[in-house]
Write a protein that holds these residues in place. Structure first.
Motif, short mmCIF file in Angstrom:
data_model
loop_
_atom_site.label_atom_id
_atom_site.label_comp_id
_atom_site.label_asym_id
_atom_site.label_seq_id
_atom_site.Cartn_x
_atom_site.Cartn_y
_atom_site.Cartn_z
N THR A 24 53.24 29.80 31.26
CA THR A 24 53.09 31.19 31.67
C THR A 24 53.47 31.35 33.13
OG1 THR A 24 51.28 31.48 30.11
CG2 THR A 24 51.45 33.11 31.88
N GLU A 25 54.39 32.26 33.40
CA GLU A 25 54.80 32.51 34.77
C GLU A 25 54.66 33.98 35.14
OE1 GLU A 25 56.99 30.35 36.98
OE2 GLU A 25 57.06 28.56 35.75
N ASP A 26 54.00 34.76 34.29
CA ASP A 26 53.72 36.16 34.60
C ASP A 26 52.44 36.19 35.41
OD1 ASP A 26 53.28 38.81 34.80
OD2 ASP A 26 52.97 39.17 32.66
N LEU A 27 52.61 36.35 36.73
CA LEU A 27 51.46 36.23 37.62
C LEU A 27 50.71 37.53 37.85
CD1 LEU A 27 52.91 33.77 40.27
CD2 LEU A 27 50.91 33.39 38.84
N ALA A 28 51.13 38.62 37.21
CA ALA A 28 50.45 39.89 37.43
C ALA A 28 48.97 39.80 37.06
CB ALA A 28 51.13 41.00 36.63
N GLY A 29 48.69 39.16 35.94
CA GLY A 29 47.29 39.02 35.52
C GLY A 29 46.50 38.15 36.49
N TYR A 30 47.14 37.09 36.98
CA TYR A 30 46.43 36.21 37.91
C TYR A 30 46.20 36.89 39.25
CZ TYR A 30 45.10 32.28 40.78
OH TYR A 30 44.41 31.46 41.64
N ARG A 31 47.17 37.68 39.71
CA ARG A 31 46.97 38.42 40.96
C ARG A 31 45.79 39.39 40.83
NH1 ARG A 31 52.80 38.16 41.29
NH2 ARG A 31 52.99 40.12 40.12
N SER A 32 45.70 40.03 39.68
CA SER A 32 44.58 40.94 39.44
C SER A 32 43.25 40.18 39.44
CB SER A 32 44.77 41.67 38.10
OG SER A 32 43.66 42.49 37.81
N TYR A 33 43.27 38.99 38.85
CA TYR A 33 42.08 38.14 38.81
C TYR A 33 41.63 37.77 40.23
CZ TYR A 33 39.36 33.85 37.77
OH TYR A 33 38.40 32.88 37.70
N MET A 34 42.58 37.37 41.08
CA MET A 34 42.23 37.01 42.45
C MET A 34 41.64 38.20 43.20
SD MET A 34 44.95 34.30 44.03
CE MET A 34 46.38 35.38 43.94
N ARG A 35 42.29 39.36 43.09
CA ARG A 35 41.77 40.53 43.79
C ARG A 35 40.36 40.87 43.30
NH1 ARG A 35 47.05 42.40 43.04
NH2 ARG A 35 46.41 43.77 41.33
N GLY A 36 40.14 40.71 42.01
CA GLY A 36 38.82 40.97 41.47
C GLY A 36 37.77 40.02 42.02
N GLN A 37 38.12 38.75 42.11
CA GLN A 37 37.15 37.78 42.62
C GLN A 37 36.90 37.96 44.12
OE1 GLN A 37 38.02 33.69 41.29
NE2 GLN A 37 36.43 34.11 39.76
N ILE A 38 37.95 38.25 44.86
CA ILE A 38 37.76 38.52 46.30
C ILE A 38 36.87 39.74 46.49
CG2 ILE A 38 38.95 39.24 48.40
CD1 ILE A 38 39.16 36.24 47.77
N THR A 39 37.05 40.74 45.65
CA THR A 39 36.18 41.92 45.72
C THR A 39 34.74 41.53 45.44
OG1 THR A 39 37.98 43.40 45.06
CG2 THR A 39 35.73 44.20 44.73
#
Length: 419
Positions: A148-163
């Protein structure tokens, strides 16, 4: 971008880094899963046995404060993806594994001791299904490697955890991202958007430089700058990141420890060049510090008890230090750190007429001095030729003080205004 509220960072000068996670049970480096190309199932044997029954954040906070540290940073999530906080976005947490939110315990304990609080967050995540299998990933080269190289979901995950981290634990003073590398940079992380989220949630927070875009401070790792750091000719905040033995996580069989006196010298060198030092400890699989780490902190604490004001609130000096010495300065107090103990005298260029009193810092005992006139020889002409005019000569006791690093505190005469 540099926030205006970060002045505490320069005052603090000395911090504690804490690397703790599932890799602590393996006890052979925090990159053990990548180094040994472990499958998730193999690595999960540590998840099944994760029980940090000896993790005592209050004791750790006391030890940090006594060692002279004024801020502390905990690995909220490392590269393996395991979270030490309660996240609604994953079950891969210390709360689900052991019923404990270690970030909450850490934050509360550090604040109770008056320390500023920082959190480390890895940009890598070898557990998340949306993170690509690259050269660092444990599954590289295996038949079950994810592609998997579609990082859109992972970027959303990171922003969610940082929040979650920046809204669920009160005021967080510092955020340490880790790390950018070829193929995984600002675009892949969504660094601009992630930084905007951080600034919106915590406008006064300090963020390091490892998103691949400018942050508030830079983080040289495992080496010591020997001069102030600059970007485009302007000075920047910086923090030397150092380990006790070359490993960030607990590494049972690694005995290549730095001596406490060496660590104190590294701290002073950082301050003398306008930077900070953050010193790492890696608790054991049960969460306690190993005896060598604890002894090191105690030795540094003994030095800090008598020398703190040569570090906290101090910075570089414009005066050139003599050989085998460093200067730090805080206002009208100049601190001479003697890396090697001279016999009898130490000569300080450019300080004649500038010093009104001198003392050994650890015990407040007076150090006498005189100015060299550039013509006579000392000790009835039995000494080597006199020092250049403008030199101040301190008379030292023969025996070196029994401290990790001797410091002489020089009280400077006020500089007369030319206005």
């Amino acid at each position: 971008m540099t926030t205006e509220s970060g002045g505490w960072f320069e005052t603090a000068r000395f911090g504690l880094f804490v690397h703790f996670g599932l890799y602590s049970l393996a006890a052979r480096h925090e990159w053990v899963r990548s180094r040994e190309t472990m499958s998730q199932a193999t690595y999960d044997r540590y998840l099944e046995r994760f029980d940090p029954d000896l993790f005592d954040a209050r004791q750790l906070a006391r030890e940090a404060r006594e060692a002279g540290m004024r801020y502390a940073v905990l690995t909220a999530k490392h590269h393996d993806g395991f979270c030490l906080f309660d996240s609604s976005l994953t079950d891969y947490t210390s709360v689900r594994a052991a019923g404990r939110d270690l970030v909450a315990e850490f934050v509360e304990a550090m604040r109770a001791e008056g320390l500023r609080v920082g959190l480390y967050y890895s940009l890598l995540d070898w557990h998340h299904p949306g993170f690509p299998v690259d050269e660092h990933h444990p599954l590289r080269g295996s038949r079950d490697a994810r592609t998997t190289e579609d990082l859109a979901g992972y970027r959303s995950y990171m922003r969610g955890q940082i929040t979650e981290l920046l809204t669920g634990y009160g005021e967080i003073d510092l955020l340490f991202f880790d790390f950018t590398y070829p193929g995984m940079g600002p675009e892949q992380w969504g660094a601009k958007e992630l930084m905007e989220t951080v600034r919106e949630l915590r406008p006064g927070i300090l963020v390091n430089d490892r998103l691949g875009i400018p942050g508030d401070y830079v983080t040289p790792e495992q080496y010591q700058p020997d001069r102030p750091l600059e970007r485009d000719g302007a000075p920047v905040r910086w923090e030397a990141c150092q380990t006790l033995n070359g490993s960030w996580g607990y590494d049972r069989d690694n005995h290549d420890y730095k001596d406490p006196s060496q660590l104190v010298r590294m701290l002073v060198q950082s301050v003398s060049c306008g930077g900070n030092l953050i010193l790492n400890v890696g608790p054991t699989g049960r969460g306690s510090l190993d005896p060598r780490a604890r002894d090191t902190l105690r030795a540094i604490a003994e030095w800090s008890a008598g020398h703190a004001r040569a570090v906290h609130g101090a910075g570089p000096s414009a005066f050139p230090p003599p050989a085998n010495a460093l200067y730090t300065q805080a206002g009208d107090r100049l601190y001479l750190h003697l890396l090697a103990w001279p016999f009898g005298h130490v000569h300080l260029p450019g300080l004649a007429g500038r010093v009104r009193y001198a003392q050994l810092l650890h015990d407040g005992s007076e150090i006498t001095f005189h100015e060299v006139d550039g013509a006579r020889h000392e000790h009835n002409n039995l000494a080597p030729p006199s020092q250049p005019p403008g030199t101040l000569t301190l008379k030292l006791p023969t025996a070196r003080p029994d401290v990790l690093l001797p410091v002489i505190e020089l009280f400077l005469e006020p500089v007369e205004s030319t206005v």
